[in-house]
Design an enzyme around this catalytic site. Structure first.
Site, PDB file in Angstrom:
ATOM      1  N   TYR A 107      24.285  -9.857 -59.433  1.00 45.40           N
ATOM      2  CA  TYR A 107      25.344 -10.408 -59.960  1.00 45.40           C
ATOM      3  C   TYR A 107      26.737  -9.620 -59.725  1.00 45.40           C
ATOM      4  CZ  TYR A 107      22.641 -14.066 -62.321  1.00 45.40           C
ATOM      5  OH  TYR A 107      21.690 -14.972 -62.840  1.00 45.40           O
ATOM      6  N   LYS A 122       9.630  -8.550 -58.535  1.00 45.25           N
ATOM      7  CA  LYS A 122       9.368  -9.447 -57.310  1.00 45.25           C
ATOM      8  C   LYS A 122       9.053  -8.370 -56.547  1.00 45.25           C
ATOM      9  CE  LYS A 122       8.747 -13.302 -55.249  1.00 45.25           C
ATOM     10  NZ  LYS A 122       7.596 -14.200 -55.469  1.00 45.25           N
ATOM     11  N   ASP A 127       7.761 -15.063 -60.387  1.00 45.28           N
ATOM     12  CA  ASP A 127       7.356 -16.482 -60.612  1.00 45.28           C
ATOM     13  C   ASP A 127       6.018 -16.588 -61.432  1.00 45.28           C
ATOM     14  OD1 ASP A 127       6.341 -14.402 -58.745  1.00 45.28           O
ATOM     15  OD2 ASP A 127       6.075 -15.903 -57.013  1.00 45.28           O
ATOM     16  N   ASP A 178      18.260 -13.337 -66.894  1.00 43.13           N
ATOM     17  CA  ASP A 178      19.154 -14.627 -67.074  1.00 43.13           C
ATOM     18  C   ASP A 178      18.187 -15.817 -67.184  1.00 43.13           C
ATOM     19  OD1 ASP A 178      21.250 -16.188 -67.319  1.00 43.13           O
ATOM     20  OD2 ASP A 178      22.083 -15.982 -65.314  1.00 43.13           O
ATOM     21  N   ASP A 199      16.565 -17.628 -70.959  1.00 45.32           N
ATOM     22  CA  ASP A 199      16.805 -19.138 -71.208  1.00 45.32           C
ATOM     23  C   ASP A 199      15.748 -19.960 -71.247  1.00 45.32           C
ATOM     24  OD1 ASP A 199      19.686 -18.747 -71.034  1.00 45.32           O
ATOM     25  OD2 ASP A 199      19.991 -20.312 -69.775  1.00 45.32           O
TER      26      ASP A 199
END
Ligand code: NAD
Length: 358
Positions: A142, A191, A223, A247, A251
């Protein structure tokens, strides 16, 4: 103990919910013999109206001088037409960056009284859900360079994911410390089968783990983490991860525990300072109607006690009060179900403050 708390109540339901957060903190001060001084300053749309910008210098100074900040929520239709730089939400980003808040803690706990709100199967819910996601907040993809350019007759977009060892270490430490204060299990999500940033992340996690022999470190690919969160969320205690993965996963974890009105958060840096706020927005649709659920804000105040003031007993007392009040059957509209008693934001706040005991 004496503590200075800056209050940014913000917009729409912001002042209604922060009032109840303050009430809970005042009850804690009275019961445990502390003194909390509150200083309210304009922020968000309210600051745009009063000072022309969402994060005025006066507000910044008041945050810097405080031991912690209690934040309500910002934004609303009144300010939606403003240029990007003047939008209330821009004030949030300016504040996080100005105060160097690199670590975001989002607990997702399913209160057994609200199990009906969980979209997972009852046999999964029965095992309990109590997860703390520690998300890196000021680095990663980001904050790397973003570019869209023309090449061979089409547009090509790139976003750069970038992390230094220093940035990784400081957020991992937040994760280890949080796990140490909870059930001692830290799941480091990355990852590393694909990304260099993640390989560095995994290496640093193992290097630091030697300093935290009391914390069990578990590596998990992102994942798989997304799957495990819905397959068996009870396996997680603390999850630590980079900005974008955090992020998405935070959620996902807030969704599995039901109402958005119940969810607190903390944004932290290396010292004891932090900004504490519910994860929801300013809910313009219910503003001024005494309908908002103040529990996310009250639990954010409990996080302030735990993480900024090292007042674990006081934090426990607030969380216990919330649970006791839910046991008595009081519910705000968003968590209402058959046989319960619906109350407004103020009555819920008063009931929780009254239930706070040493
Ligand atoms: P929202 O979270 O404000 O509302 C979504 C839904 O949840 C609404 O139906 C609302 O009534 C309900 N809700 C939210 N909080 C509640 C509470 N405490 N009790 C009961 N119900 C609650 O999200 P939105 O509608 O997408 O955004 C509204 C405004 O908030 C926008 O201007 C947005 O930019 C802003 N926003 C601010 C923050 C923040 O201050 N940190 C975060 C997200 C959105």
């Amino acid at each position: 103990m004496n503590k200075r708390i800056t209050v940014l109540s913000g917009d729409c339901i912001g002042p209604e919910i922060t009032a109840q957060g303050i009430l809970a903190l005042e009850a804690v001060a009275k019961v445990f013999g502390h003194r909390f001084d509150f200083c309210e300053v304009p922020f968000g749309g309210a600051a745009v109206d009063a000072c022309g910008v969402p994060f005025p210098d006066e507000t910044r100074r008041a945050c810097e001088e405080a031991d912690a900040v209690l934040l309500g929520s910002v934004g609303g239709p009144k300010w939606d037409g403003l240029p990007k730089e003047l939008r209330p939400e821009k004030g949030l980003l300016q504040m996080r960056s100005a105060l160097g808040l690199f670590g975001n803690l989002r607990p997702a706990k399913l209160h057994p009284q609200l199990a009906f709100a969980c979209p997972l199967r009852p046999e999964i819910v029965e095992k309990g859900i109590d997860i703390m996601t520690v998300r890196e907040l000021t680095g990663g993809i980001y904050f790397g360079a973003h570019e869209t350019r023309q090449q061979d007759g089409q547009r090509i977009a790139t976003d750069l994911m970038i992390y230094s060892e220093g940035e990784i270490d400081r957020i991992l430490r937040v994760g280890f410390e949080a796990a140490r204060k909870r059930r001692g299990r830290l799941t480091s999500v990355e990852k590393s089968n694909v990304l260099d940033c993640s390989r560095l992340w995994r290496e640093r996690a193992h290097a630091l783990s030697t300093e935290y022999p009391d914390v069990e470190l578990i590596d998990m690919l992102v994942d798989n983490a997304a799957m495990q969160l819905v397959r068996d969320p009870s396996q997680f205690d603390v999850i630590v991860t980079e900005n974008m993965f955090g992020d998405i996963l935070s959620d996902e974890s807030s969704m599995i525990v039901g109402s958005i009105g119940m969810m607190p958060s903390a944004s932290l840096r290396n010292d004891s300072f932090g900004v504490y706020e519910p994860i929801h927005g300013s809910a313009p649709d219910i503003a001024g109607k005494d309908l908002a659920n103040p529990i996310g804000t009250i639990l954010s105040a409990a996080m302030m006690l735990r993480y900024s003031f090292s007042m674990a007993q006081e934090a426990d007392a607030v969380e216990r009060a919330v649970s006791e009040v839910l046991d008595t059957g009081l519910r705000t509209a968003d968590i209402m179900s058959g046989g319960m008693k619906q109350v407004g934001c103020r009555e819920m706040g008063r009931a929780i403050a009254a239930a706070i005991r040493a």
